[in-house]
Enzyme design. Structure first.
Site, short mmCIF file in Angstrom:
data_model
loop_
_atom_site.label_atom_id
_atom_site.label_comp_id
_atom_site.label_asym_id
_atom_site.label_seq_id
_atom_site.Cartn_x
_atom_site.Cartn_y
_atom_site.Cartn_z
N GLY C 209 0.80 -1.22 0.00
CA GLY C 209 0.00 0.00 0.00
C GLY C 209 0.83 1.26 0.00
O GLY C 209 1.99 1.25 -0.41
N LEU C 235 -4.27 -5.20 -5.56
CA LEU C 235 -3.21 -4.21 -5.44
C LEU C 235 -1.97 -4.80 -4.75
O LEU C 235 -2.07 -5.39 -3.68
CB LEU C 235 -3.73 -3.02 -4.62
CG LEU C 235 -2.78 -1.82 -4.50
CD1 LEU C 235 -2.58 -1.16 -5.84
CD2 LEU C 235 -3.31 -0.85 -3.46
N ASP C 236 -0.83 -4.64 -5.38
CA ASP C 236 0.46 -5.10 -4.82
C ASP C 236 0.53 -6.60 -4.60
O ASP C 236 1.37 -7.10 -3.86
CB ASP C 236 0.79 -4.39 -3.48
CG ASP C 236 0.92 -2.90 -3.64
OD1 ASP C 236 1.11 -2.45 -4.78
OD2 ASP C 236 0.85 -2.19 -2.63
N GLU C 237 -0.36 -7.35 -5.25
CA GLU C 237 -0.39 -8.81 -5.05
C GLU C 237 -0.03 -9.57 -6.32
O GLU C 237 -0.08 -10.79 -6.34
CB GLU C 237 -1.77 -9.26 -4.55
CG GLU C 237 -2.17 -8.74 -3.20
CD GLU C 237 -1.46 -9.45 -2.06
OE1 GLU C 237 -0.74 -10.43 -2.30
OE2 GLU C 237 -1.63 -9.01 -0.91
#
Lengths: 291, 291, 291, 291
Positions: C209, C235-237
């Protein structure tokens, strides 16, 4: 810790060097204190607590530093001369003036220009000098003057060196050879009168001299590196400021090594420049102390 | 710089902590000097030169240190209390007593025992405690007492923890969990009364909790790591002392990661132990300052 | 090994994926051979030799490749369909078209533009799109078109995303978010139809994040990192392509971490872009195989 | 990927070397396939796809490998001789026999013994030979025979070397010099008849010869390293298998460098030993290909 020049108003950097002896740290700290300085950071090193060389770097905040500097310098002179110490007091809000000498390769040059524009390096760049013209437009895009000084034919480089010296004279505090592919004469070194930093494209003392990536490939090393050092009369033998390496394999060609090494070179050179600009690097014989 | 304990006779380590203020460095340095100490090394850090927290570690040589310590401590008390500083003075020739708690894995345990035998760690090891017996013979080969305290069945570990506490009581200056696979209760932490250092087999805060290598494999990371930290009530949330990583690829299985990670774990833990033993690590809230 | 696009005429890259089974390597190698290809490099990986997933990347030289490609593709279709394999054949002399989305930060953007100019990246760059204008002049200096698409106010970004999609449509083979500070909607991801690579300024999965450097400072980590990954709905995965870290200390502020991290970010992103452009990265679930 | 020897039953490693030419990969893969082998991993490298040297390492699973080996070897002989290739077929479930020669320093020796006990190295250790006795007890604790062969006085080492050769003869597949501080004669090298791996305590070719840490301190380098290499007639000039470095500062003494370097030495040597034991290292002139 890096700070922008602007935030360094009223910050001084004091470098002290001399024979190690009891009480010298207390004396320096007391001096800073009685001159209304507040110590921000303090690093010291002694080659031997018994009769060795003592080095210290003190950063302190002092309101109205510029006005007070003569007074502080007087105090330093009185106090430290009794200890046989030499010292240097620097107003950290005054950026050092850095000239860059380059050739055709642009990676180290552009990296320094970028970092300068981002405010990462505590310097101004009054000029870039090159024996080639291919980087001229790039340099001027950064608002930095570019001067072309062609390499002189033959072994005698005195005329081209003289022209470079004329450009530098009085205008710079240190010179960076950003993959400048001309050998610097001892005469030049004596006349330039300011520190000269070079980036060598090997992990010195391995692969001294020309063609280090080719030599590294021939030797079959598993890591290649780069070395930033002060230039002295002995080629590739000056005091080392910073080094780093990157892992390579048998599958990489000499030109792969060159490309991979370019990233190490620019990283190592930029750290050396930053540390020099911040007076973090102290020369001692053929060594450096890096605080 | 590491030194053997023997060479540290008459060497003191002074840790100072308190509100940052002008003159405190001078005051400490003067105090060392007037007590006939010669400063060997000095590190300091301030979270903020204006109203921040100030930390300092001073190593000094003082002939007949043991005899002089009460006097120096009196001086410290008088001098630093006016600044609102806390301090700690350590005779560096007295090694800290380190207990090791281990389970089946031997890599961190053996690495500490080896380094201790080589004189690399400034500690004595009065005991190793394990909830398994497989490492007993190895430990005793090093001349170190081994105690077997089996893990208690079920969630209540109070009896086995009580037995460990009885063994430790009065005998140790800090405890190292060298891949000790039992959760430590808050009650244990309160009662043990000395710092407890743990090695976690991931790059915290990534992969908190159990099975970090399996989680790392599942997430497909390209680096795996280890973290040495002080144990606090919050699992895997204590102040980090040291971390490191190693590069891995898609081709490595979870058990490859475990094997590769074991090397990182023992390296990271040994550095954390050395630095703690040398009073280089200062806890500050959930952070550490490592000088 | 990196090669310039020019030297890759008549070089093909074949990516094969499917269930692992005996004989598949022989079949692919025979296919290349009977189509007059000479294998330059061959990498393969199997998640499990018994019933796992098999991945292979073969680079081969084939005179008059362009004329022969339909024939080779027919052969691949006939041969590999019997094995249940999927495949992709790429003419390596055709550079991939890469669009860059950026915001105010220029370090990742400029590094990509500069590497592209040096011929280090096997791509063309048809456009840079930014929600700011500060980088426009720099981008155009590199001879690359710059388009300004301001961020839409409020949570609904559909209009600005639509404008970006219109610019990209048909013109690019992949998109790089070079510190593009806008959240990409799932709708955008579906419509863009090409891979999207992001650089996240932390060592994922740590500090997912916003504000990772601030979080890293708060947690007191001793290493900070960066992660290049494919963008997915989470997100960010997304699948991680490349990661790296750099050592930091307690003395560095959150803004120091940001500056230090910028160097890691640009290095990690440039490697991920190069590998993607060379078809070295194969997505498999939430993982990547990087040959 | 490392596997325990036990899990490698019915796994063969095939090393192929010869002039690069079209079709050789297909030929080898077809050969494995028609001999009922299932390829587990395949690595290859060519010094030049046009007329260069070709190297390949293929690991394959083949039920009842031991029974089938003569047949496979016949096929290899028939098939590869037409290509002018040399080859070597290894049953991976048969561990290589490694002798260790050591002196007083124990760090490399103990690390190898410990990794062997953990099952990390695919070797057996029939003996440790040392010119000192201080490590005898440690070695025997690991269940490994220890032989003391004192160094002969004077420059002629032929008698002690002869005794070592008698101990090794027929009993070992390779020899590791784990900080063995005696110069090996060319006569010994010729007679021993198996590969000899040495760990040199510098980043070769920097600091060749004796006292590398002292030399590194004198030169003021910022990184120190270690190099594992095959021993050849030229001292410190043999093919490099693996290298690594660690960062040091001006503050570290020559003995600090020695202690820090010891960690690099044992890590580098253990990797070199593992890779050699797995037939991952192919010598080619003064280079190695490491798959």
């Amino acid at each position: 810790m890096t700070d922008t020049i602007a935030s360094l108003v009223d910050h001084a950097c004091l470098i002290v060097h001399g024979p190690d002896q009891q009480g010298v740290v207390a004396e320096v700290a007391a001096l800073v204190s009685r001159n209304n300085g507040n110590i921000i950071s303090l690093d010291q090193y002694s080659t031997d607590p018994e009769g060795g060389d003592f080095f210290q770097r003190v950063v302190f905040h002092r309101p109205n530093l510029v006005a007070a500097m003569p007074e502080i310098e007087d105090d330093l002179q009185r106090t430290l001369s009794t200890f046989g110490m030499t010292w240097r007091l620097v107003d950290m809000s005054v950026p050092k003036r850095m000239a860059i000498l380059a050739s055709k390769s642009d990676h180290c040059l552009l990296d320094l220009l970028w970092r300068h524009r981002r405010g990462e390096l505590a310097v101004t760049i009054p000029m870039v000098i090159s024996n080639h013209t291919n980087v001229a437009e790039d340099v001027r895009t950064f608002g930095v003057p570019f001067f072309h000084v062609p390499s002189q034919e033959g072994p005698d480089k005195s005329q081209s060196e003289a022209e470079i010296l004329r450009l530098l004279a009085g205008n710079v505090d240190f010179v960076v050879l950003a993959r400048y592919m001309q050998v610097i004469s001892n005469d030049f070194l004596e006349k330039v009168g300011v520190p000269v930093i070079n980036i060598h494209h090997s992990f010195l003392p391995a692969f001294i001299g020309a063609g280090p990536y080719r030599k590294a490939k021939e030797r079959g090393v598993k890591l290649i590196g780069a070395t930033a050092h002060y230039v002295t009369e002995e080629l590739d033998e000056g005091p080392i400021i910073e080094q780093d390496v990157v892992r390579v394999t048998h599958a990489e060609t000499a030109s792969d090594l060159q490309r991979r090494g370019a990233d190490v070179e620019r990283a190592v050179l930029s750290r050396a420049v930053l540390w020099h600009a911040q007076d973090r690097v102290i020369r001692h014989g053929n060594h450096t102390i890096v605080f």
